[in-house]
Design a protein around this motif. Structure first.
Motif, short mmCIF file in Angstrom:
data_model
loop_
_atom_site.label_atom_id
_atom_site.label_comp_id
_atom_site.label_asym_id
_atom_site.label_seq_id
_atom_site.Cartn_x
_atom_site.Cartn_y
_atom_site.Cartn_z
N VAL A 37 -5.16 3.44 8.76
CA VAL A 37 -3.89 3.68 7.97
C VAL A 37 -4.29 3.06 6.36
N ASP A 38 -4.63 1.73 6.43
CA ASP A 38 -4.93 1.16 5.31
C ASP A 38 -6.04 1.95 4.56
N ALA A 40 -6.96 5.12 4.80
CA ALA A 40 -6.33 6.28 4.25
C ALA A 40 -5.43 6.03 3.03
N GLN A 41 -4.72 5.15 2.77
CA GLN A 41 -3.81 5.00 1.94
C GLN A 41 -4.46 4.18 0.42
N GLY A 44 -5.93 7.47 -0.83
CA GLY A 44 -4.99 8.29 -1.25
C GLY A 44 -4.61 9.37 -0.37
N PRO A 46 -2.58 11.25 2.65
CA PRO A 46 -1.50 11.20 3.33
C PRO A 46 -1.35 10.67 4.80
N VAL A 47 -0.37 9.83 5.07
CA VAL A 47 -0.29 9.44 6.62
C VAL A 47 0.97 9.81 7.23
N ARG A 67 3.59 -0.12 7.32
CA ARG A 67 2.69 0.42 6.26
C ARG A 67 3.20 2.15 5.96
N ILE A 68 3.84 2.72 6.90
CA ILE A 68 4.21 4.10 6.88
C ILE A 68 5.61 4.31 6.16
#
Length: 180
Positions: A37-38, A40-41, A44, A46-47, A67-68
């Motif tokens: 997740v980290d 991916a964010q 850029g 999307p999660v 985080r989401i």
């Protein structure tokens, strides 16, 4: 096929507080999912996330929940997030490449992935970021998913394919923060 940042999203399936202690190496699965997740964010990507019957299994682990964005977490009662709740009608779902982490590999991850494949999506399962209560169930799920067209990948495979090239500010940032 390669995973393209502009065409993919990360889907976190059912990493929930009450279920996590029952998952084989659950804390490691959680740590790997948080890493995904980290990254991916940072890049850029999307999660999206799902929660299987949160009244009974609790909500997404607080480390992920923070985080989401809440509007990108979908509650579900079917094992497959595609059936009933229709994951394919929420923001970013038009992307063709779905990178998946979560639990349980042989139930919700597998059924969601099979339905995504049936709907023409490319599916990538991050090996170290999926889990089941029993290791054999995870192994059989990964084997079955691969036989049905999903690709089994590692977290770094995903990260480097999202990045595509070295010697950029983004690459240096991700390398420094996540890949040591």
């Amino acid at each position: 096929m390669r995973i393209k940042a502009s065409e993919s999203l990360l889907l976190v399936i059912d990493i929930q507080s009450r279920m996590l202690p029952a998952i084989n190496q659950g804390q490691e699965v959680l740590a790997q999912a948080i890493w995904m997740v980290d990254v991916a964010q940072a890049i850029g990507i999307p999660v999206l996330a799902t929660e299987q019957y949160p009244k009974g299994l609790g909500h997404t682990d607080s480390n992920l929940l923070s985080r989401i964005p809440e509007q990108l977490i979908m509650e579900k009662i079917h094992f497959s997030a595609v059936i009933g709740e229709n994951l394919l009608n929420i923001p970013f779902s038009e992307r063709r490449q779905w990178v998946i982490v979560g639990t349980e590999a042989h139930v919700c991850v597998q059924q969601t992935a099979l339905d995504l494949l049936a709907n023409g999506r490319e599916v990538f399962i991050v090996d170290e970021a999926v889990g089941s209560r029993h290791p054999r169930d995870k192994a059989l799920a990964l084997q079955r998913l691969q036989q049905n067209g999903a690709e089994i990948v590692s977290r770094e495979m995903v990260a480097f394919e999202w990045l595509e090239e070295a010697n950029t500010p983004l690459f240096r940032d991700v390398l420094k923060r996540f890949i040591r």
